[in-house]
Every structure is written in structure tokens, then in C-alpha cells.
Design an enzyme around this catalytic site. Structure first.
Site, PDB file in Angstrom:
ATOM      1  N   TYR A 141     -15.448  52.491  33.348  1.00  0.00           N
ATOM      2  CA  TYR A 141     -14.071  52.676  32.880  1.00  0.00           C
ATOM      3  C   TYR A 141     -13.118  52.094  33.943  1.00  0.00           C
ATOM      4  O   TYR A 141     -13.318  52.302  35.145  1.00  0.00           O
ATOM      5  CB  TYR A 141     -13.829  54.174  32.651  1.00  0.00           C
ATOM      6  CG  TYR A 141     -12.381  54.533  32.508  1.00  0.00           C
ATOM      7  CD1 TYR A 141     -11.614  53.990  31.483  1.00  0.00           C
ATOM      8  CD2 TYR A 141     -11.762  55.407  33.394  1.00  0.00           C
ATOM      9  CE1 TYR A 141     -10.266  54.315  31.355  1.00  0.00           C
ATOM     10  CE2 TYR A 141     -10.429  55.742  33.271  1.00  0.00           C
ATOM     11  CZ  TYR A 141      -9.685  55.175  32.251  1.00  0.00           C
ATOM     12  OH  TYR A 141      -8.358  55.485  32.139  1.00  0.00           O
TER      13      TYR A 141
ATOM     14  N   ASP B 158     -21.648  59.179  33.978  1.00  0.00           N
ATOM     15  CA  ASP B 158     -20.496  59.464  33.127  1.00  0.00           C
ATOM     16  C   ASP B 158     -21.002  59.431  31.687  1.00  0.00           C
ATOM     17  O   ASP B 158     -21.354  58.374  31.159  1.00  0.00           O
ATOM     18  CB  ASP B 158     -19.404  58.408  33.367  1.00  0.00           C
ATOM     19  CG  ASP B 158     -18.140  58.673  32.546  1.00  0.00           C
ATOM     20  OD1 ASP B 158     -18.247  59.302  31.480  1.00  0.00           O
ATOM     21  OD2 ASP B 158     -17.063  58.211  32.955  1.00  0.00           O
TER      22      ASP B 158
ATOM     23  N   ARG C 294      -5.821  79.625  40.354  1.00  0.00           N
ATOM     24  CA  ARG C 294      -6.373  78.309  40.731  1.00  0.00           C
ATOM     25  C   ARG C 294      -7.872  78.432  40.992  1.00  0.00           C
ATOM     26  O   ARG C 294      -8.636  77.513  40.770  1.00  0.00           O
ATOM     27  CB  ARG C 294      -5.655  77.763  41.978  1.00  0.00           C
ATOM     28  CG  ARG C 294      -6.341  76.547  42.567  1.00  0.00           C
ATOM     29  CD  ARG C 294      -5.489  75.703  43.501  1.00  0.00           C
ATOM     30  NE  ARG C 294      -4.567  76.422  44.310  1.00  0.00           N
ATOM     31  CZ  ARG C 294      -4.865  77.090  45.447  1.00  0.00           C
ATOM     32  NH1 ARG C 294      -6.089  77.100  45.907  1.00  0.00           N
ATOM     33  NH2 ARG C 294      -3.927  77.732  46.106  1.00  0.00           N
TER      34      ARG C 294
ATOM     35  N   LYS D 169     -12.015  63.039  25.498  1.00  0.00           N
ATOM     36  CA  LYS D 169     -12.624  62.230  24.450  1.00  0.00           C
ATOM     37  C   LYS D 169     -13.413  63.116  23.471  1.00  0.00           C
ATOM     38  O   LYS D 169     -12.835  64.006  22.878  1.00  0.00           O
ATOM     39  CB  LYS D 169     -13.486  61.147  25.106  1.00  0.00           C
ATOM     40  CG  LYS D 169     -12.777  60.419  26.274  1.00  0.00           C
ATOM     41  CD  LYS D 169     -11.547  59.713  25.806  1.00  0.00           C
ATOM     42  CE  LYS D 169     -10.709  58.969  26.833  1.00  0.00           C
ATOM     43  NZ  LYS D 169     -10.751  59.215  28.230  1.00  0.00           N
TER      44      LYS D 169
HETATM   45  C1  LIG Z   1     -15.795  56.643  30.180  1.00  0.00           C
HETATM   46  C2  LIG Z   1     -14.579  57.268  30.785  1.00  0.00           C
HETATM   47  N1  LIG Z   1     -14.703  57.990  31.902  1.00  0.00           N
HETATM   48  C3  LIG Z   1     -13.627  58.579  32.492  1.00  0.00           C
HETATM   49  C4  LIG Z   1     -12.362  58.438  31.966  1.00  0.00           C
HETATM   50  C5  LIG Z   1     -11.176  59.094  32.644  1.00  0.00           C
HETATM   51  O1  LIG Z   1     -10.819  60.246  31.942  1.00  0.00           O
HETATM   52  P1  LIG Z   1      -9.327  60.837  31.820  1.00  0.00           P
HETATM   53  O2  LIG Z   1      -8.503  59.829  31.087  1.00  0.00           O
HETATM   54  O3  LIG Z   1      -9.518  62.123  31.092  1.00  0.00           O
HETATM   55  O4  LIG Z   1      -8.834  61.042  33.224  1.00  0.00           O
HETATM   56  C6  LIG Z   1     -12.190  57.692  30.796  1.00  0.00           C
HETATM   57  C7  LIG Z   1     -10.839  57.534  30.202  1.00  0.00           C
HETATM   58  O5  LIG Z   1     -10.636  56.751  29.300  1.00  0.00           O
HETATM   59  C8  LIG Z   1     -13.332  57.088  30.195  1.00  0.00           C
HETATM   60  O6  LIG Z   1     -13.224  56.349  29.076  1.00  0.00           O
END
Ligand SMILES: Cc1ncc(COP(=O)(O)O)c(C=O)c1O
Length: 386
Positions: free
Chosen positions: A105, A177, A53, A202
Site C-alpha cells: 500500500y 498485511d 487510553r 476495509k
Molecule cells: C492494504 C492496506 N494496508 C494498510 C492501509 C492503511 O490503512 P488506513 O487507511 O486505515 O490507515 C491501507 C489503506 O488503504 C491498505 O489498503
């Protein structure tokens, strides 16, 4: 390779940073260390690796790689993008306030409003395309400005350097992000941000076969805190997902070039279709964020949103496509089509969705790397039937 790759170009680092050949075997791919624990030398003689971990060589390799690509002090890999965001938010305490891009998001919105507000954190949802609005929202207790640019799915673009200067002037830190653009196209730490994060699910992994997240701080002090959170909360990325993500990143530059080239071709086509009311893509000169994005990034990405005019038209389009997959997520090699209002942003309150322009008639495309003519033919067949 032999030697230190840190001064080499982006595409070279994508393949070599954090990934020297295996010391024992010479394996060029970092092995998957699928172990939970490590043998200790002797009592009182701590080893570098004790418990998985806390330390895992496969995860460490990915973490060094993303730190190199984003230009950060360290990298921290998590079981999902959301757990990377959760780690970042441990920097805030009860009574602290954050200014957040109003169109983040949907899962981020859900996490902040439903899970963090009950702990006494407060959030202002702001149009971060306008620095004056960000300034007006800052309070003495504002600790963080949290940005997404371009935003998901309405493609708002905000000026990272201007907002970082403004936030730092008020004693707040800045997180970006960077999931939509990746460090290949945009590097927020170089623009003044303090943290950059990704859903590696992604573009970084890029093949729609892993869920993960990374968080990269500019300072070693924040890196030490994030390492402590990884060890204490334990939402770390598995060795296998670390391997997959690293493998994906090796081709990030070539994939992003192709994603964007395809996006250009598809936007050109869509602009000529009367049934598509509006195309949202920062690469269009008339997009309000075009100039800022041109300045702060080296490309426009391959996320496109389409205003179809009505829910019926949006639904018909989603029902008719054959090549592209109707699915959540984005950034994979295959083209995906989705309906943000009922999918990625289902957790956002209806009045907020309406205010942001996440209408029932909005369709989002994550353009893949297939032959662009095939994607266009698929769109053409669907549009013909509307
Ligand atoms: C721009 C963005 N940030 C964060 C996330 C969250 O990521 P995860 O689905 O890997 O937890 C997403 C998920 O679609 C996203 O599109």
C-alpha cells in the site's frame, strides 16, 4: 451465548468471540463505553479499568474478537491501519533492516521511506513472489520480512509459509498485511507468520463508515509490547469505532462470500470485453499466483485491477460509471472504482510505480455486494462510451 466460543466455527466466533452478553443488563451487543476514566475503589487498590487510553471494554471486546479470528495471542486496535503498522515497526531499532514486498500500500511505502528511514532503519523493496529474491535480500541485520499478499494494486501473490520458514531460518520475524483477504479467506499466523495486521477501514468493518486498524501477534510477549505501545503512544481505536467494527465483523463471512461471488461474475464479463486489455485477479487460473493462493487461502477476494491500455481510456471509464463510486479505499459493501497511480499510490516515486506496473492506465475495482447485474450494467455503459 454462554460458555467459551473459542472452539466454535469461524462464523460463530465472528458473532460471539469476545462478546459475552453484558454482565449487568444482558445486552447482546457490547455497549459503547464512552468514558475517559473510571472511579477507583480506594487509594492503593488498583481497579481493572483506570483510564480509557489504556483500558476500554468496547475496544477490548473487538481486540479479543480479532485475536480469535486470526488465531493470535492478543489483538490490538488502533485509530487507523497506519497506526497499527506504526506500532509493529516499534519492534525495529536504528540500524535494523526489513525486507518488504515491493508493491505494498502506498501509505506503507511513504511511512517506511519518509518517516522511518530518517531514524536509521533500512528497507529492501523486493519481489516477494520469488523466495530466492527474498533470501538474496536478507542481511545479518534483517529483523522483519513485511508482506502483503495479494498486493495492492498489482495483485502479486507470495507464499507465506515458504517465506516464514526462510525468514525464521535467518532470525527474522514475518508480518502480513491481510487487509485484502481478511481472516475469513486467509490466516497468515496459521501459515507461520508472526504478526498479522489490517486496515479495519476495509473489509473487517466493511461499511465505509470507520477508520481503524488492528495488529495481532502470535506470541504473548509481542502482545505485551504492543499493549505497552498502545498505552504509551495512545493511537488507540475509539469506543464507537470499536463498536462499528465489531458490528461489521459479525457479517464478515456472508459479506466475503458475496463479494467474491460478485467478483467472479464481473471478471467473467470483463474478460469478454476487448476494451479491457488485461484483468488482474488471483482467481484466474492464468494468474501467476493462482496456485499459491489456492493453497494458502480459501478464496481469491474481490479486488480486481484492470489494464485499460491508456490513461485516456482509464479516465473515461472513471468518468462514465454511475453506480460505482469513484473513491479511495476498498472493502465496503458498495463497489468502488479508483485510479491507484494518482490516488492510493500517489506517494510512490514515479520510477518505482513504473517498475511495479502501477501505470496511469490501471483502474482498480473493489467489488461490493450489490446485484452483480447492476455492477456489470454500469461497467458496460462506461465501456460503450470509450
Ligand atoms: C492494504 C492496506 N494496508 C494498510 C492501509 C492503511 O490503512 P488506513 O487507511 O486505515 O490507515 C491501507 C489503506 O488503504 C491498505 O489498503
Amino acid at each position: 451465548m454462554k460458555g467459551d466460543p473459542s472452539k466454535l466455527g469461524f462464523a460463530t466466533r465472528a458473532i460471539h468471540a469476545g462478546q459475552p452478553p453484558d454482565a449487568r443488563t444482558g445486552a447482546v451487543a457490547v455497549p459503547i463505553y464512552q468514558t475517559s476514566t473510571y472511579v477507583q475503589h480506594a487509594l492503593g487498590e488498583p481497579a481493572e479499568f483506570e483510564y480509557a487510553r489504556v483500558q476500554n471494554p468496547t475496544r477490548f471486546a473487538l481486540e479479543a474478537l480479532v485475536a480469535s479470528l486470526e488465531g493470535g495471542a492478543s489483538g490490538h486496535a488502533f485509530a487507523s491501519g497506519m497506526s497499527a503498522i506504526a506500532c509493529l515497526m516499534t519492534l525495529l531499532k536504528t540500524g535494523d533492516h526489513a525486507v518488504v514486498s515491493r508493491n505494498v500500500y502506498g501509505g506503507t511505502y511513504r511511512y517506511f521511506t519518509h518517516l522511518l528511514e530518517p531514524y536509521g532503519l533500512t528497507f529492501s523493496w523486493v519481489d516477494t513472489t520469488d523466495p530466492a529474491k527474498v533470501l538474496a535480500a536478507m542481511r545479518p541485520e534483517t529483523k522483519l520480512v513485511y508482506l502483503e499478499t495479494p498486493t495492492n494494486p498489482v495483485m502479486d501473490v507470495c507464499d507465506i509459509a515458504a517465506l516464514a520458514e526462510l525468514a525464521h531460518g535467518r532470525g527474522a520475524l514475518v508480518a502480513v498485511d491481510n487487509t485484502f483477504l481478511t481472516p475469513y479467506l486467509q490466516r497468515p499466523l496459521e501459515l507461520g507468520a508472526d504478526f498479522v495486521l489490517h486496515s479495519t477501514t476495509k473489509y473487517l468493518n466493511g461499511h465505509s463508515d470507520s477508520i481503524g486498524g488492528v495488529l495481532i501477534p502470535k506470541s504473548t510477549g509481542h502482545g505485551e509490547h504492543f499493549y505497552f505501545v498502545q498505552k504509551s503512544q495512545g493511537a488507540i481505536l475509539s469506543p464507537f469505532d470499536s463498536f462499528l467494527t465489531m458490528r461489521g465483523i459479525k457479517t464478515l463471512p456472508v459479506r466475503m462470500e458475496r463479494h467474491e461471488k460478485n467478483a467472479h461474475a464481473i471478471v467473467d464479463y470483463l474478460l469478454r470485453q476487448a476494451k479491457v486489455r488485461k484483468v488482474l485477479w488471483p482467481g484466474l487460473p492464468e494468474h501467476p499466483g493462482h496456485a499459491v493462493q489456492k493453497r494458502q487461502a480459501s478464496g481469491f477476494g474481490a479486488m480486481i485491477s484492470l489494464e485499460m491500455g491508456s490513461f485516456a481510456a482509464a479516465k473515461a471509464m472513471l468518468d462514465q460509471v454511475k453506480l460505482m463510486a469513484f473513491a479511495e479505499s476498498l472493502g465496503g459493501v458498495e463497489t468502488l472504482i479508483s485510479h491507484p497511480a494518482s490516488m492510493t499510490h500517489a506517494g510512490v516515486d514515479p520510477d518505482v510505480k513504473q517498475r511495479l506496473g502501477i501505470s496511469d492506465s490501471l483502474v482498480r475495482l473493489s467489488v461490493g455486494v450489490e446485484d452483480p447485474d447492476d455492477i456489470i450494467a454500469d461497467l458496460g455503459n462506461a465501456l460503450e462510451k470509450l
